[in-house]
Write an enzyme that holds these catalytic residues in place. Sequence first.
Site, mmCIF file in Angstrom:
data_model
loop_
_atom_site.group_PDB
_atom_site.id
_atom_site.type_symbol
_atom_site.label_atom_id
_atom_site.label_comp_id
_atom_site.label_asym_id
_atom_site.label_seq_id
_atom_site.Cartn_x
_atom_site.Cartn_y
_atom_site.Cartn_z
ATOM 1 N N LYS A 49 43.014 34.014 42.336
ATOM 2 C CA LYS A 49 42.917 32.818 43.312
ATOM 3 C C LYS A 49 42.256 33.338 44.735
ATOM 4 C CE LYS A 49 46.446 30.037 45.873
ATOM 5 N NZ LYS A 49 47.898 29.908 45.998
ATOM 6 N N SER A 124 49.331 24.977 45.629
ATOM 7 C CA SER A 124 47.688 25.046 46.039
ATOM 8 C C SER A 124 46.863 25.921 45.120
ATOM 9 C CB SER A 124 48.077 25.943 47.388
ATOM 10 O OG SER A 124 48.437 27.500 46.973
ATOM 11 N N SER A 148 53.499 26.961 44.625
ATOM 12 C CA SER A 148 52.092 26.851 44.206
ATOM 13 C C SER A 148 51.511 27.482 43.169
ATOM 14 C CB SER A 148 51.285 27.495 45.643
ATOM 15 O OG SER A 148 51.174 26.555 46.585
HETATM 16 N N1 GLN Z 1 53.065 22.739 48.601
HETATM 17 C C1 GLN Z 1 53.730 23.728 49.465
HETATM 18 C C2 GLN Z 1 53.113 23.867 51.073
HETATM 19 O O1 GLN Z 1 52.093 23.303 51.067
HETATM 20 C C3 GLN Z 1 53.752 25.050 48.929
HETATM 21 C C4 GLN Z 1 52.269 25.757 49.066
HETATM 22 C C5 GLN Z 1 52.331 27.253 48.394
HETATM 23 O O2 GLN Z 1 53.485 27.404 47.520
HETATM 24 N N2 GLN Z 1 51.597 27.934 48.774
HETATM 25 O O3 GLN Z 1 53.454 24.510 51.778
#
Ligand code: GLN
Length: 446
Positions: A49, A124, A148
């Site tokens: 990532k 994400s 995410s």
């Molecule tokens: N969707 C969640 C957020 O926007 C989780 C994102 C993540 O785990 N990085 O914060």
Amino acid sequence: MITLKEALSKSKDELDALKVEMQTKAKEGGLNAYIGFETSGEGVPILIKDNIQVKDWSVTSGSAILQGYVAPYSATVIENLKDKGFSAFGRANMDEFAMGSTTESSFYGVTKNPHGTDRVPGGSSGGSAAAVAGGIAIAALGSDTGGSIRQPAAYCGCVGMKPTYGRVSRFGLGAYASSLDQIGPITQNVEDAAILYDAIASHDEKDSTCSTLELASITENLDANRKLTIAVIDNYISEASQDIQDAYAMSVQKLEEAGHTIVHKNMANTKYDIATYYIVATAEATTNLARYDGIRYGNRVEGANLEETFRNTRAQFGDEVKRRIMLGNFVLSAGYYDAYYVKAQKVRHLIKDEFNKIFEEADLILSPVAPTVAPKIGASHDPLEMYKSDMYTIAINLAGLPAISLPVAKDAEGMPIGLQLIGKAFDEQAVFDGALSLEKAVNYTK
Ligand code: GLN
């Protein structure tokens, strides 16, 4: 695509050929899962990532502000991979600074879901999940602050695992919300997830939040026949779509048939999860993102004076990141700090206590990962609605627990449905044992 386990027995030449093949397929396939094809060392290639540092690679967290930034050192997880016969290969697309649930906030444009290219892959870590599900990566690393890893894995029909907070080093991970972030594996199956988890988990003096608790190999002790007590939270699933509720009921039945004991529970504080998470996460994010000012880090956009340089530089953040910086500053500001931030920290404890109470009687909790299957690209324009779709994943980060998401069924349109098994802190073994058993019982076909 061969599994991670199979890849471990391949020769260097075979792996090199596989890298060429993955690169060609990724370019032709149009998923936009890879944003770079850098390679680092020899060994089984793992997609990384774009918020995890690999020395001498560009690392941008999916943001305009970090274009041109080159990592001066490797994250601890990357060093750990190298020691275990793996190598970093390629950068995966992601929501800008890991903020989002769809990968639509990336500077590089949206990644597409291999099960339906008009659908988002989740986020994400959408690039990581789409690449593994789309047969263009053997396995990938993602990061999970509020879902995410698990949610994109569920949307794409692969396996995603978030370790206990403190089990995997965050050194070299671009910080979003430091008390919630964990790096973890996204793979084709549960056994591969265990192998990759074993490879990255470690103690680390460079991360003071990394646990010193003893580490044992999960892979060597994997046991799909172990009988576990699994809690189902009856009042927690009614907000999921009918398809997901059906997949949940089917999975509960299969788990019972496999010899596990199911206990029925309720949770009272789930209605506070989203508010608590979005206060804690944005407060930490606003602090972590203060460093991107064009002086210390990032892509500088010169102004007439220093303040204008800060403004111009930080104007490069996308809308979602700006929204969270504003929200984070608000909840930390004098006058609102006690009402929001301190209150959220207290509720966070209550959420943790409620999980611990259930774990007095159960080894694992079974839960949906998301209330729906992957939405269509462009459908998640209301930020609040998008935040609500995190309802099943974020409490696990607030409580610091390990959890694994795995595909159990598909809806009528062929979109994957994932469920998650949540475990006690540092009891990754039960999480993987339970997941292996569920994987066998549901017999999901790709
Ligand atoms: N969707 C969640 C957020 O926007 C989780 C994102 C993540 O785990 N990085 O914060």
